[in-house]
Design an enzyme around this catalytic site. Structure first.
Site, mmCIF file in Angstrom:
data_model
loop_
_atom_site.group_PDB
_atom_site.id
_atom_site.type_symbol
_atom_site.label_atom_id
_atom_site.label_comp_id
_atom_site.label_asym_id
_atom_site.label_seq_id
_atom_site.Cartn_x
_atom_site.Cartn_y
_atom_site.Cartn_z
ATOM 1 N N CYS A 100 6.825 4.510 2.028
ATOM 2 C CA CYS A 100 6.147 3.637 1.067
ATOM 3 C C CYS A 100 5.995 4.314 -0.285
ATOM 4 C CB CYS A 100 4.793 3.208 1.606
ATOM 5 S SG CYS A 100 3.712 4.595 2.033
ATOM 6 N N GLU A 118 -2.040 -1.563 2.362
ATOM 7 C CA GLU A 118 -1.086 -0.698 1.665
ATOM 8 C C GLU A 118 0.278 -1.315 1.915
ATOM 9 O OE1 GLU A 118 1.945 2.065 2.150
ATOM 10 O OE2 GLU A 118 0.347 3.131 3.216
#
Length: 676
Positions: free
Chosen positions: A297, A258
């Site tokens: 994120c 990720e």
């Protein structure tokens, strides 16, 4: 103040930093508060300890055992979370930020504990999907199963969520029966270390189930095998470097990433100024720009709005951002704290400068802003910075440069196709949000951007009071994204658990599959109990135990009475001529639910006993119509058993109805709660 030594937990021992340790500064004051790192860690011993001690202990536990362990861990962390709050302030995070990181992480563990008990068996084998019939008469069948990897999971986490980032990976890993070695980002590893100490001191984890590397991992990745997993959160550059580790490439080690994500939020054309949706849009963007000082994120980096609304959005956001109080995160009135470090501050300003070559800064001056209760030069403080890109089609940096802080860019779109095109310019993102009240807009945008996004979050006045927010990954839903976002998946309920298990196709006879999965498969041997199964307690019932009923004839009067009693006078049950014209029926037929009611009456045992409640009926199918004069009989078989608490468990019964010619009429699964 003497800096804290942040230790590693390796092969069952806490190991202090050595002379190679790196200093860690407070994000608020710039003063050194900790040191972490040990170049002499025996990483092979850590891997061996996980594989030889932690793995066997976890694999000996069922999914339910592990789920109970997770629940207890979450409860223990929740009782001691103030310690984590206190440490986290020095990362620059506010109390509201702690709720996302600490409470969010603990909540994620609770969810996986619940899903482990509710959606997984009390077994070490997970049957993935239905049995596949591979032969004409059912003697050869197939079943996909998932079993625990006998390796170790290496979790490499980012600095922004030192607790949630660990726990969202750790919960599904432990539920899968795999030990973990956690390597947090050094900048905030002192918070992770405290959380790990809490979990280890609780005594709830088997030895070897959890280890911690505070600092570098040395050549650990070079020693991995095909039974290990690497789960990484961080930059695309670091992910690329780690992916290319020879051992990972040669052994096809699972690598879940990720990474960078230029997430977008789109304002629908229907959301005009003054509407609830327009106000909601401004609120979402402001929150995502400033929560964790934009170090998320999932934060909104690109603000995509109709051309006609660009000025209104800039004005509205500027007004909202001006209300944000920047300062010492420990102060109650602080709305946004600091970036995690001076190095991160330099990086954010460098990336913002790149964006400024294609966009105009319309709010926020890093050289002129106010910080309350702290020194803005000593701490890693920056203001929220809003840019406007007048020509997003010609721009590049606004679509590929992530300033990992409170930085976002407004850009206009001509129509929905253009909006989707701009969103997809991120080349793969974790999330895109759409604020609209128009279902047609929602469908068009979703279908045009879904392939480039791991999650599409749609909100409007109907859902805004209960919605969780653009930037909130939930343990129930997949977190990850294609392309630039890393191509991996985390979370998503049981899907996350499967990342740490091997899916295997098993083929054989029904009896063999039943033995492997612990679930009775049609065609397997049946067993006859000493008494009616409804008179027997949960622990006394055996998988495969079967009751066969005597037949019952279905009459025209039965059908007529059921129709009158229920009001179901559908023509196929009442009119012979009309039913004959229907290609599915030979004439007047019995109601399907009449057959189910008769079946219940045929297999039920009416006296008070251990059966407490009927809680569901799954996978109902009607195969052959029943006409007046036909008879039906029932087979009731214990298919699976799942404990629910200390008082009762769930019995899943496989039920078939056959006619006088032994032809299958109906089939379903009945769920009952049965006392221990």
């Amino acid at each position: 103040m003497c800096p804290k030594d942040v230790a590693s937990f390796a092969a069952g021992e806490w190991i202090a930093p050595d002379n190679s340790a790196r200093e860690i500064a407070s994000a608020i004051t710039g003063e050194v508060i900790a040191r972490a790192g040990n170049a002499t860690l025996d990483v092979q011993a850590m891997l061996d300890y996980a594989r030889d001690t932690g793995g066997p202990a976890l694999r000996a536990m069922t999914f339910h055992d592990r789920a109970r362990m997770l629940k207890a861990l979450a409860q223990h962390l929740d009782a001691h979370k103030q310690k984590l709050y206190d440490l986290s302030f020095d990362t620059g995070a506010t109390q509201k930020d702690h709720l996302i990181d600490v409470d969010g992480g603990i909540g994620t563990v609770f969810v996986f504990a619940s899903k482990g008990r509710r959606e997984m068996p009390d077994s070490t084998v997970y049957a993935d999907g239905a049995v596949e019939q591979l032969s004409r008469h059912g003697s050869f069948m197939g079943q996909h199963i998932c079993t625990s990897l006998p390796g170790v999971a290496v979790h490499i986490n980012a600095f922004n969520f030192p607790v949630w980032g660990m726990l969202e990976k750790l919960a599904p890993t432990l539920l899968a029966g795999v030990p973990a070695i956690v390597k947090p980002a050094t900048a905030t590893c002192y918070v992770t270390e405290a959380a790990v100490r809490l979990m280890l001191d609780s005594g709830l984890l088997p030895k070897g189930a959890l280890q911690l590397v505070s600092g570098g991992i040395g050549d650990m990745l070079d020693r991995l095998t095909c039974q290990d997993v690497v789960s990484f959160t961080g930059s695309a550059a670091t992910a690329l470097k780690l992916r290319q580790t020879p051992a990972i490439v040669e052994s096809s080690v699972r690598f879940v990433a990720e990474q960078d994500s230029l997430n977008a939020s789109i304002l629908g054309p229907d959301a005009a100024p003054g509407s609830a949706e327009f106000d909601l849009f401004l609120k979402e963007v402001q929150r995502e720009m400033t929560t964790k000082a934009g170090q998320k994120c999932t934060a909104i980096r690109r603000i995509i709005v109709p051309d006609a609304q660009v000025e209104a959005v800039i004005e509205g956001l500027s007004t909202a951002l001006a209300k944000i109080t920047i300062g010492d995160p420990r102060a109650d009135n602080t709305r946004m704290g600091a970036l995690v470090s001076a190095a991160q501050k330099r990086d954010v300003l460098e990336q913002a400068a790149k964006i400024a070559t294609e966009a105009t800064r319309v709010f926020g001056d890093p050289d002129n802003f106010t910080v309350e209760g702290a020194d803005k030069d000593k701490g890693a403080f920056v203001p929220p910075m809003l840019f406007h890109c007048a020509d997003p089609d010609a721009a590049q940096h606004v679509h590929d440069t992530e300033a990992f802080g409170p930085v976002s860019t407004v850009m206009g779109y001509r129509d929905l196709a253009h909006a989707a095109e701009l969103a997809n310019r991120g080349q793969g993102s974790l999330v895109a949000s759409l604020i609209t009240a128009d279902p047609v807009v929602a469908r068009e945008v979703t279908l045009n951007i879904a392939a480039f996004h791991g999650r599409v979050y749609i909100n409007n006045a109907t859902s805004m009071k209960e919605s969780t927010g653009h930037g909130s990954p939930l343990p129930h839903m997949v977190h990850g994204g294609p392309g630039r976002a890393g191509g991996g998946e985390e979370l998503g309920g049981v899907r996350a658990v499967k990342h740490y298990m091997q899916r295997t196709a098993v083929q054989g006879s029904p009896e063999i599959l039943s033995a492997i999965t612990g679930k009775w498969v049609p065609g397997s041997p049946e067993a006859t109990g000493p008494a009616h199964p409804f008179t027997r307690r949960f622990g006394d019932l055996a998988i495969g135990e079967t009751l066969h009923t005597a037949p019952r004839t279905v009459t025209s009067d039965d059908i007529a009475h059921f129709a009158q009693f229920t009001g179901d006078t559908f023509y196929a049950h009442m009119d012979d001529a009309a039913a004959e014209r229907n290609p599915f029926f030979p004439g007047r037929v019995a109601h399907g639910y009449l057959l189910l009611s008769f079946a219940a009456g045929m297999f039920v045992q009416p006296d008070e006993g251990p059966v407490l409640a009927n809680t569901g009926l799954d996978n109902l199918r009607f195969m052959k119509p029943v006409v007046p004069g036909d008879s039906i009989k029932v087979r009731l078989t214990v298919k699976a058993k799942t404990p629910r608490n200390e008082e009762y468990g769930e019995i899943r019964w496989h039920v078939t109805l056959t006619n006088q010619d032994d032809e299958l009429v109906a089939e379903y699964e009945l769920l009952t709660m049965v006392a221990f």
